[in-house]
Enzyme design. Structure first.
Site, PDB file in Angstrom:
ATOM      1  N   LYS A 141       0.849  -1.198   0.000  1.00 38.55           N
ATOM      2  CA  LYS A 141       0.000   0.000   0.000  1.00 38.55           C
ATOM      3  C   LYS A 141       0.884   1.247   0.000  1.00 38.55           C
ATOM      4  CE  LYS A 141      -3.789  -2.370   2.342  1.00 38.55           C
ATOM      5  NZ  LYS A 141      -4.590  -2.497   3.581  1.00 38.55           N
ATOM      6  N   LYS A 173      -4.762 -15.964  -1.684  1.00 42.27           N
ATOM      7  CA  LYS A 173      -5.939 -15.450  -0.992  1.00 42.27           C
ATOM      8  C   LYS A 173      -7.154 -16.272  -1.389  1.00 42.27           C
ATOM      9  CE  LYS A 173      -4.037 -10.816  -0.531  1.00 42.27           C
ATOM     10  NZ  LYS A 173      -4.323  -9.364  -0.526  1.00 42.27           N
ATOM     11  N   GLU A 202      -3.049 -16.874   3.027  1.00 43.45           N
ATOM     12  CA  GLU A 202      -3.942 -16.082   3.870  1.00 43.45           C
ATOM     13  C   GLU A 202      -5.194 -16.896   4.208  1.00 43.45           C
ATOM     14  OE1 GLU A 202      -4.928 -11.821   2.907  1.00 43.45           O
ATOM     15  OE2 GLU A 202      -6.938 -12.677   2.691  1.00 43.45           O
TER      16      GLU A 202
END
Length: 287
Positions: A141, A173, A202
């Site tokens: 990010k 994910k 994850e």
């Protein structure tokens, strides 16, 4: 404790920010500086001190040489401190000597880079000092184009680097698992296709922990787990494997960090390090 999962960004070179400096100059000086060019002569000189106006961690000085080179400025830069230095209020970071016109034209761009990167380094320093037994990791990010600079700043502040890009390490994910049909299939497919690359998995619930352990990824990421579920998951993973690393993420608050700090060798990824940044107060005092 290892500082990250992949090769950390311990240094930066001109190629990492040259394009950003070029864009900044085009943005700020499309047709010169009409104020400075109107009032000052090209033969006027000055000495300017780069000063810390508050405490923090210094970062980004390499940009100054690039900026001087790009503008062909008749200016010499003499640093007195280096990246990673803990700044005290009033500390002299370095001096610029030479053309007053050239210094005035580069002042804002220079400060924008150094204040921003020092702000990230300071963020990382505050968190890592408060929670020294946690592996505080950054994320992707970051502002587009600033990825390597931002991760370098996190490292300078004492934080650790997560993957630099999507090519460096795999992260599975829920959508990846859905495509593969199961957690174990997803891990195996990616491992077969990318031998030697680390794989992070994850998961978002306790019901996935057993299959996650059985799939044997390098890292299991507990995303948005409650405190009680986090504790149970960590106990299960550590009981079954001494090799799988554990990471926590998702809305990490200071209270959550206090809770996690009771565990050893746990990674915590925080977008906060780079996406919630206050410029560090640094000024250029021109004599």
């Amino acid at each position: 404790m290892i500082r990250g999962y992949t090769t950390p960004v311990t240094e930066i070179s001109e190629k990492d920010f040259e394009a950003l400096v070029t864009l900044a100059l085009e943005e700020d000086l499309p047709a010169g500086d009409i104020t400075t060019d109107s009032l000052f002569n090209s033969n006027e000189s000055c000495k300017a001190e780069l000063l810390a106006k508050e405490e923090g961690v210094l970062c980004g000085l390499a940009v100054i040489h690039c900026l001087i080179g790009k503008t062909k400025a008749n200016v010499k830069w003499k640093p007195t401190l280096s990246d990673g230095t803990a700044l005290t209020k009033g500390a002299v970071i370095g001096t610029l000597e030479g053309s007053l016109v050239d210094v005035l034209k580069m002042e804002r761009i220079l400060l924008n880079f150094i204040q921003y990167l020092s702000g990230i380094a300071t963020n990382a320093s505050k968190v890592t000092k408060e929670f020294p037994n946690l592996l505080i990791l950054d994320t992707r990010k970051t502002l587009p184009g600033y990825r390597k600079l931002a991760k370098y700043a996190v490292y300078m502040g004492g934080g650790a680097n997560h993957r630099l890009n999507l090519s460096e390490m795999a992260m599975l994910k829920d959508n990846h698992v859905a495509k593969a049909g199961s957690i174990q299939s997803a891990v195996q497919i990616v491992r077969n296709a990318n031998p030697g690359k680390k794989i992070e998995l994850e998961i978002d619930g306790l019901s996935q922990v057993s299959e996650a352990i059985a799939s044997n990824p390098d890292i299991i990421l507990l995303d948005n787990f409650s405190d009680s579920d986090t504790e149970k998951a960590i106990e299960l993973i550590k009981e079954k494997s001494s090799k799988i690393r554990i990471e926590c993420s998702g809305g990490i608050t200071p209270d959550k960090l206090k809770f996690l700090s009771k565990f050893q060798d746990i990674g915590v990824s925080m977008g906060y390090l780079t996406h919630t940044v206050k410029f560090l107060d640094i000024s250029l005092d021109i004599k």
